[in-house]
Design a protein around this motif. Sequence first.
Motif, mmCIF file in Angstrom:
data_model
loop_
_atom_site.group_PDB
_atom_site.id
_atom_site.type_symbol
_atom_site.label_atom_id
_atom_site.label_comp_id
_atom_site.label_asym_id
_atom_site.label_seq_id
_atom_site.Cartn_x
_atom_site.Cartn_y
_atom_site.Cartn_z
ATOM 1 N N TYR A 31 64.533 72.296 19.676
ATOM 2 C CA TYR A 31 64.859 72.174 21.067
ATOM 3 C C TYR A 31 64.113 73.584 21.675
ATOM 4 O O TYR A 31 63.415 74.311 21.107
ATOM 5 N N LYS A 32 64.269 73.672 23.024
ATOM 6 C CA LYS A 32 63.670 74.971 23.742
ATOM 7 C C LYS A 32 63.849 76.100 23.097
ATOM 8 O O LYS A 32 65.133 76.517 22.737
ATOM 9 N N ARG A 64 61.098 74.906 16.895
ATOM 10 C CA ARG A 64 60.263 73.657 17.555
ATOM 11 C C ARG A 64 61.370 72.560 17.749
ATOM 12 O O ARG A 64 61.107 71.405 18.418
ATOM 13 N N THR A 124 64.481 80.327 22.515
ATOM 14 C CA THR A 124 65.172 81.210 23.282
ATOM 15 C C THR A 124 64.247 82.266 23.744
ATOM 16 O O THR A 124 63.346 82.386 22.793
ATOM 17 N N LYS A 125 63.968 82.501 25.013
ATOM 18 C CA LYS A 125 63.020 83.452 25.608
ATOM 19 C C LYS A 125 63.384 85.024 24.917
ATOM 20 O O LYS A 125 64.504 85.388 25.313
ATOM 21 N N GLU A 153 63.770 82.212 18.869
ATOM 22 C CA GLU A 153 62.512 82.430 19.700
ATOM 23 C C GLU A 153 61.380 81.503 18.998
ATOM 24 O O GLU A 153 60.255 81.322 19.774
ATOM 25 N N GLU A 199 67.148 78.723 27.553
ATOM 26 C CA GLU A 199 66.235 79.750 27.130
ATOM 27 C C GLU A 199 66.503 81.023 27.179
ATOM 28 O O GLU A 199 66.081 81.768 26.451
ATOM 29 N N THR A 236 70.145 78.596 32.162
ATOM 30 C CA THR A 236 69.122 77.671 30.953
ATOM 31 C C THR A 236 69.396 78.323 29.586
ATOM 32 O O THR A 236 69.964 79.116 29.314
#
Length: 178
Positions: free
Chosen positions: A49-50, A47, A52-53, A44, A110, A108
């Motif tokens: 890659y995107k 830096r 995870t939400k 979460e 995320e 996605t």
Amino acid sequence: MKILAILALVLMSFCSLAETATSSVSSFNGVETLKLIKKYQGEEKTRFYKATKYFSEEERKMFALRFNKRGLLVNADGTKFDTNGLKNDMARFVIDSEGNIYSAYSDTIEVQHSSFVGGKDVVCAGYWDVGGGDIQLINDRSTHYISSDHKNLDSCIDYLKSRGMNFNDVAVIYSSDI
């Protein structure tokens, strides 16, 4: 003096082992919970890659499912949960050690299985096809939570059956069979 130092080291080692043993074992119907795979810990905040939400407590409520009186899965508003019409008619799901069920479709990077529980332990994670509140297919495929045997998915199925779900016509696919 050396004996006291050795005893202190032994005692510290014993306390550390005892703490590790008790903190790593939790159960749901006698099955150990699955821990987030080590390479995903801290996902979460990454830096590279995107990130995870991880859903907040309030956001989690949007994905929480419960059972109606007929044993069907329903959303918070009482409508029957349904994955038909989604890509592959499948959605991610997790069941945590409290028996909370979370599910949603997302393609996605995320949103992952860990998103629903903030990276905490789960009893099982996978994908399912649900039509009108009835599970039609369930599997334990997850890259974030991996079971070494079928016990976790079997335990979740037993839990779902105990809540009134009918599994007579449900396809159960274990990740080891995929």
